[in-house]
Motif scaffolding. Structure first.
Motif, PDB file in Angstrom:
ATOM      1  N   ASN A 195     -10.921   4.286  -9.479  1.00 11.09           N
ATOM      2  CA  ASN A 195     -10.489   4.311 -10.885  1.00 11.09           C
ATOM      3  C   ASN A 195      -9.575   5.502 -11.128  1.00 11.09           C
ATOM      4  OD1 ASN A 195     -12.537   2.247 -12.333  1.00 11.09           O
ATOM      5  ND2 ASN A 195     -13.667   3.447 -10.814  1.00 11.09           N
ATOM      6  N   ALA A 196      -8.488   5.272 -11.836  1.00 11.94           N
ATOM      7  CA  ALA A 196      -7.579   6.379 -12.159  1.00 11.94           C
ATOM      8  C   ALA A 196      -8.240   7.368 -13.107  1.00 11.94           C
ATOM      9  CB  ALA A 196      -6.297   5.833 -12.768  1.00 11.94           C
ATOM     10  N   TRP A 197      -9.048   6.840 -14.030  1.00 10.05           N
ATOM     11  CA  TRP A 197      -9.754   7.667 -15.002  1.00 10.05           C
ATOM     12  C   TRP A 197     -11.235   7.316 -14.946  1.00 10.05           C
ATOM     13  CZ3 TRP A 197      -6.860  11.487 -17.005  1.00 10.05           C
ATOM     14  CH2 TRP A 197      -5.477  11.319 -16.992  1.00 10.05           C
ATOM     15  N   PHE A 198     -12.054   8.055 -15.635  1.00 13.15           N
ATOM     16  CA  PHE A 198     -13.489   7.839 -15.504  1.00 13.15           C
ATOM     17  C   PHE A 198     -13.954   6.505 -16.075  1.00 13.15           C
ATOM     18  CE2 PHE A 198     -13.722  12.315 -14.365  1.00 13.15           C
ATOM     19  CZ  PHE A 198     -14.719  12.286 -13.392  1.00 13.15           C
ATOM     20  N   ALA A 199     -13.228   5.964 -17.018  1.00  9.19           N
ATOM     21  CA  ALA A 199     -13.617   4.670 -17.593  1.00  9.19           C
ATOM     22  C   ALA A 199     -12.453   3.686 -17.487  1.00  9.19           C
ATOM     23  CB  ALA A 199     -14.073   4.827 -19.035  1.00  9.19           C
ATOM     24  N   GLY A 200     -11.972   3.484 -16.282  1.00 10.08           N
ATOM     25  CA  GLY A 200     -10.922   2.497 -16.074  1.00 10.08           C
ATOM     26  C   GLY A 200      -9.569   3.111 -15.802  1.00 10.08           C
ATOM     27  N   GLU A 201      -8.538   2.425 -16.263  1.00  8.84           N
ATOM     28  CA  GLU A 201      -7.164   2.800 -15.945  1.00  8.84           C
ATOM     29  C   GLU A 201      -6.484   3.622 -17.030  1.00  8.84           C
ATOM     30  OE1 GLU A 201      -5.844   2.273 -12.867  1.00  8.84           O
ATOM     31  OE2 GLU A 201      -7.947   1.725 -12.538  1.00  8.84           O
ATOM     32  N   ASP A 219     -13.250  11.004 -20.036  1.00  8.04           N
ATOM     33  CA  ASP A 219     -12.520  12.012 -19.264  1.00  8.04           C
ATOM     34  C   ASP A 219     -12.574  13.367 -19.955  1.00  8.04           C
ATOM     35  OD1 ASP A 219     -11.054  10.352 -17.073  1.00  8.04           O
ATOM     36  OD2 ASP A 219     -10.751   9.245 -18.930  1.00  8.04           O
ATOM     37  N   ILE A 220     -12.449  13.346 -21.261  1.00  9.89           N
ATOM     38  CA  ILE A 220     -12.481  14.603 -22.004  1.00  9.89           C
ATOM     39  C   ILE A 220     -13.861  15.252 -21.865  1.00  9.89           C
ATOM     40  CG2 ILE A 220     -12.306  15.628 -24.310  1.00  9.89           C
ATOM     41  CD1 ILE A 220     -10.151  13.537 -24.936  1.00  9.89           C
ATOM     42  N   GLN A 221     -14.914  14.448 -21.960  1.00  6.70           N
ATOM     43  CA  GLN A 221     -16.270  14.985 -21.790  1.00  6.70           C
ATOM     44  C   GLN A 221     -16.504  15.485 -20.370  1.00  6.70           C
ATOM     45  OE1 GLN A 221     -18.476  15.955 -23.692  1.00  6.70           O
ATOM     46  NE2 GLN A 221     -20.556  15.317 -23.211  1.00  6.70           N
ATOM     47  N   MET A 222     -15.969  14.792 -19.392  1.00  7.75           N
ATOM     48  CA  MET A 222     -16.158  15.184 -17.996  1.00  7.75           C
ATOM     49  C   MET A 222     -15.290  16.371 -17.590  1.00  7.75           C
ATOM     50  SD  MET A 222     -18.475  13.751 -16.112  1.00  7.75           S
ATOM     51  CE  MET A 222     -17.823  14.117 -14.467  1.00  7.75           C
ATOM     52  N   ARG A 258     -19.671   4.894 -21.513  1.00  8.72           N
ATOM     53  CA  ARG A 258     -20.956   5.388 -22.017  1.00  8.72           C
ATOM     54  C   ARG A 258     -21.668   6.221 -20.944  1.00  8.72           C
ATOM     55  NH1 ARG A 258     -22.751   0.849 -23.331  1.00  8.72           N
ATOM     56  NH2 ARG A 258     -22.054   0.935 -25.495  1.00  8.72           N
ATOM     57  N   TYR A 259     -21.633   5.749 -19.714  1.00  8.35           N
ATOM     58  CA  TYR A 259     -22.323   6.453 -18.640  1.00  8.35           C
ATOM     59  C   TYR A 259     -21.780   7.866 -18.459  1.00  8.35           C
ATOM     60  CZ  TYR A 259     -23.920   7.954 -14.105  1.00  8.35           C
ATOM     61  OH  TYR A 259     -24.467   8.705 -13.095  1.00  8.35           O
ATOM     62  N   TRP A 260     -20.457   8.012 -18.317  1.00 13.85           N
ATOM     63  CA  TRP A 260     -19.886   9.329 -18.016  1.00 13.85           C
ATOM     64  C   TRP A 260     -19.979  10.269 -19.215  1.00 13.85           C
ATOM     65  CZ3 TRP A 260     -19.446  10.501 -13.169  1.00 13.85           C
ATOM     66  CH2 TRP A 260     -19.228   9.479 -12.230  1.00 13.85           C
ATOM     67  N   LEU A 261     -19.972   9.719 -20.428  1.00 15.84           N
ATOM     68  CA  LEU A 261     -20.185  10.569 -21.604  1.00 15.84           C
ATOM     69  C   LEU A 261     -21.534  11.277 -21.532  1.00 15.84           C
ATOM     70  CD1 LEU A 261     -18.833   8.519 -24.677  1.00 15.84           C
ATOM     71  CD2 LEU A 261     -18.126  10.813 -24.002  1.00 15.84           C
ATOM     72  N   HIS A 262     -22.546  10.567 -21.023  1.00 14.80           N
ATOM     73  CA  HIS A 262     -23.888  11.150 -20.956  1.00 14.80           C
ATOM     74  C   HIS A 262     -24.129  11.895 -19.647  1.00 14.80           C
ATOM     75  CE1 HIS A 262     -25.504   9.376 -24.668  1.00 14.80           C
ATOM     76  NE2 HIS A 262     -24.690   8.368 -24.401  1.00 14.80           N
ATOM     77  N   TYR A 263     -23.541  11.430 -18.570  1.00 18.69           N
ATOM     78  CA  TYR A 263     -23.730  12.069 -17.268  1.00 18.69           C
ATOM     79  C   TYR A 263     -23.232  13.512 -17.274  1.00 18.69           C
ATOM     80  CZ  TYR A 263     -22.590  13.208 -12.393  1.00 18.69           C
ATOM     81  OH  TYR A 263     -22.465  13.831 -11.177  1.00 18.69           O
ATOM     82  N   ALA A 264     -22.135  13.777 -17.954  1.00 18.02           N
ATOM     83  CA  ALA A 264     -21.509  15.105 -17.924  1.00 18.02           C
ATOM     84  C   ALA A 264     -22.495  16.204 -18.278  1.00 18.02           C
ATOM     85  CB  ALA A 264     -20.307  15.137 -18.871  1.00 18.02           C
TER      86      ALA A 264
END
Length: 222
Positions: A160-166, A172-175, A94-100
């Motif tokens: 983290n390998a990806w923005f929301a875990g492994e 990741d797509i949003q970022m 949720r965080y990275w979806l909005h941070y982007a």
């Protein structure tokens, strides 16, 4: 049939990548930027703001990248392949979806605008002043802020390998767009973990298919 209204060199590349990851059939309506790099007026016939991406699904019109990606995950991802399952990873998701778009992209857009102050359509007599003004704001404020954000992202990806875990998720797509833009515009020092994430993205078959569909992901002003 899902329809993507796709503007070249734009954030709509993220929607194509999501659709390819979900292996959903879709069609593309393509638009080319004006010489000013703005979207053409034709996009206003699809959505009043005249921006891209826009997604059509069974008569529904949806704009904004984050909203589109969340809609696709909630509506067309029954296997939950692009949403983390653990509570901790969902919080990061949720965080990275909005941070982007809420934190990182406005600064990158500001950097792009500042670099145009010494170029047309700025009047010729003001270009030298505009250029100096843009460079001054970048040096005094913007580059420092971007370096802080770059270090923040780098630190997260070190753990983290990806923005929301492994596993890859819509986060990741949003970022992808602001992260690729951050790297393209440079000046943020060494970012090995972000670069490693970028390489993991680029080797994904779905990413490669999205690039084939949407065109190269270049960044004006980089």
């Amino acid at each position: 049939m899902l329809t993507v209204h796709h503007l070249n060199l734009s954030r709509s590349q993220r929607v194509l990548w999501a659709l390819e990851e979900l292996e959903l059939p879709y069609q593309i309506v393509r638009y080319q930027r004006e010489p000013t790099m703005l979207a053409p007026e034709a996009l206003k016939k699809v959505h009043p703001l005249g921006k891209s991406p826009v997604l059509e699904d069974d008569g529904m019109i949806l704009a904004e990248s984050g909203a589109i990606l969340e809609y696709l995950q909630e509506t067309h991802d029954p296997g939950q392949t692009l949403k983390p399952l653990s509570p901790q990873d969902r919080t990061q998701y949720r965080y990275w979806l909005h941070y982007a778009e809420g934190s990182l992209m406005p600064m990158l857009l500001m950097k792009l605008i500042l670099r145009t102050l010494g170029k047309p359509p700025v009047p010729f007599g003001l270009r030298s002043v505009g250029k100096l003004l843009g460079q001054g704001v970048e040096k005094a404020y913007l580059n420092k802020q971007l370096a802080t954000h770059a270090a923040f992202i780098e630190g997260h990806l070190a753990q983290n390998a990806w923005f929301a875990g492994e596993h890859l998720s819509m986060a990741d797509i949003q970022m992808s767009y602001p992260a690729f833009a951050l790297l393209a515009r440079g000046g943020q020092g060494e970012l090995p973990h972000l670069m490693a994430w970028k390489k993991r993205v680029e080797i994904r078959p779905a990413w490669q298919r999205a690039i084939q569909q949407g065109g190269p992901l270049d960044f004006p002003g980089s």
